[in-house]
Design a protein around this motif. Structure first.
Motif, mmCIF file in Angstrom:
data_model
loop_
_atom_site.group_PDB
_atom_site.id
_atom_site.type_symbol
_atom_site.label_atom_id
_atom_site.label_comp_id
_atom_site.label_asym_id
_atom_site.label_seq_id
_atom_site.Cartn_x
_atom_site.Cartn_y
_atom_site.Cartn_z
ATOM 1 N N THR A 80 86.419 37.321 1.703
ATOM 2 C CA THR A 80 86.366 36.797 3.164
ATOM 3 C C THR A 80 87.556 37.322 3.859
ATOM 4 O O THR A 80 88.497 38.073 3.468
ATOM 5 C CB THR A 80 86.586 35.158 2.722
ATOM 6 O OG1 THR A 80 87.785 34.908 2.402
ATOM 7 C CG2 THR A 80 85.851 34.567 1.929
ATOM 8 N N ASN A 104 81.627 39.823 11.288
ATOM 9 C CA ASN A 104 81.617 38.832 10.209
ATOM 10 C C ASN A 104 81.863 39.899 8.758
ATOM 11 O O ASN A 104 81.419 40.799 8.655
ATOM 12 C CB ASN A 104 80.030 38.288 9.853
ATOM 13 C CG ASN A 104 79.844 37.176 11.052
ATOM 14 O OD1 ASN A 104 80.675 36.342 11.094
ATOM 15 N ND2 ASN A 104 78.931 37.631 11.925
ATOM 16 N N MET A 132 83.443 44.717 7.336
ATOM 17 C CA MET A 132 83.030 43.573 8.289
ATOM 18 C C MET A 132 81.923 44.196 9.157
ATOM 19 O O MET A 132 82.165 45.769 9.267
ATOM 20 C CB MET A 132 84.099 42.872 9.230
ATOM 21 C CG MET A 132 84.750 44.121 9.984
ATOM 22 S SD MET A 132 86.488 43.445 10.631
ATOM 23 C CE MET A 132 86.966 44.748 11.603
ATOM 24 N N LYS A 146 78.076 41.999 15.489
ATOM 25 C CA LYS A 146 76.815 41.181 15.322
ATOM 26 C C LYS A 146 75.370 41.884 15.776
ATOM 27 O O LYS A 146 74.438 41.457 15.380
ATOM 28 C CB LYS A 146 77.039 40.046 16.576
ATOM 29 C CG LYS A 146 77.336 40.523 17.823
ATOM 30 C CD LYS A 146 77.888 39.355 18.780
ATOM 31 C CE LYS A 146 78.149 40.007 20.268
ATOM 32 N NZ LYS A 146 78.356 38.969 21.209
#
Length: 197
Positions: free
Chosen positions: A25, A47, A63, A66
């Motif tokens: 994360t 993300n 990461m 989008k």
């Protein structure tokens, strides 16, 4: 010959020092980066995604934007931690030598991810890299990925950052953009996401 063996040994350490993890994360990576003297800020529109095991280059965090067209991966190689580790198999190597590895690390990484492709390394101006990244050295190089690491992407931008006695950082931006302007504009968004404290 002993110097070559030592150099190869250090490179092996660099390429294998990061543990694999399925998903890291942004909070976990932020904490890890902080422990190595770095600040991380997740850029807007990105993300965290799964880390893919590969034989080419380990990385701590990944990461994806989008659009699904740019993935950014971070590999951190701590210098101070290794130099201070009395049990390290590299304890005979002075930290000054570890501070001189960043250019070799860049060349070896590009060669590893592109099957030996030769790419021009473009150093940042010293004042700019200090101001923007709080680093002592920085460079970029662009190449076509040709390994398991970059599978599915048609261009890669590799950023190297170095801070004396702290860490070396390899940031790889993998992308699929038809127009160079689109790639450049997309690259600017995560460009300063990771900086030295």
């Amino acid at each position: 010959m002993n110097q070559i063996k030592t150099f190869l040994g250090v490179l092996f350490f660099f390429f294998s020092c990061v543990s694999y993890s399925q998903v890291v994360t942004q909070e976990e990576f932020k904490k890890e980066a902080a422990s190595f003297g770095l600040n991380f800020t997740m850029p807007e529109g990105y993300n965290a995604v799964e880390i893919i095991k590969n034989p080419d280059l380990n990385y701590s965090f990944a990461m994806l934007n989008k659009e699904g067209k740019m993935q950014v991966r971070y590999s951190i190689f701590p210098i101070k931690k290794e130099a201070d580790n009395k049990d390290s198999q590299y304890k005979t190597i002075a930290s000054a030598n570890l501070n001189a590895m960043y250019e070799h690390l860049t060349i070896a990484t590009v060669a590893n991810l592109s099957k030996g492709q030769i790419s021009e390394i473009n150093p940042f101006p010293k004042e700019a890299v200090m101001k923007e990244f709080n680093a002592d050295y920085g460079s970029t190089t662009t190449f076509r990925p040709d390994s398991n690491y970059g599978k599915g992407y048609n261009v890669a931008l590799l950023i190297t950052l170095h801070k004396e006695n702290v860490a070396d950082v390899i940031i790889v931006m993998l992308a699929n953009y038809e127009k160079s302007d689109d790639f450049y504009n997309a690259m600017l968004i995560p460009f300063h996401a990771l900086t030295f404290k």
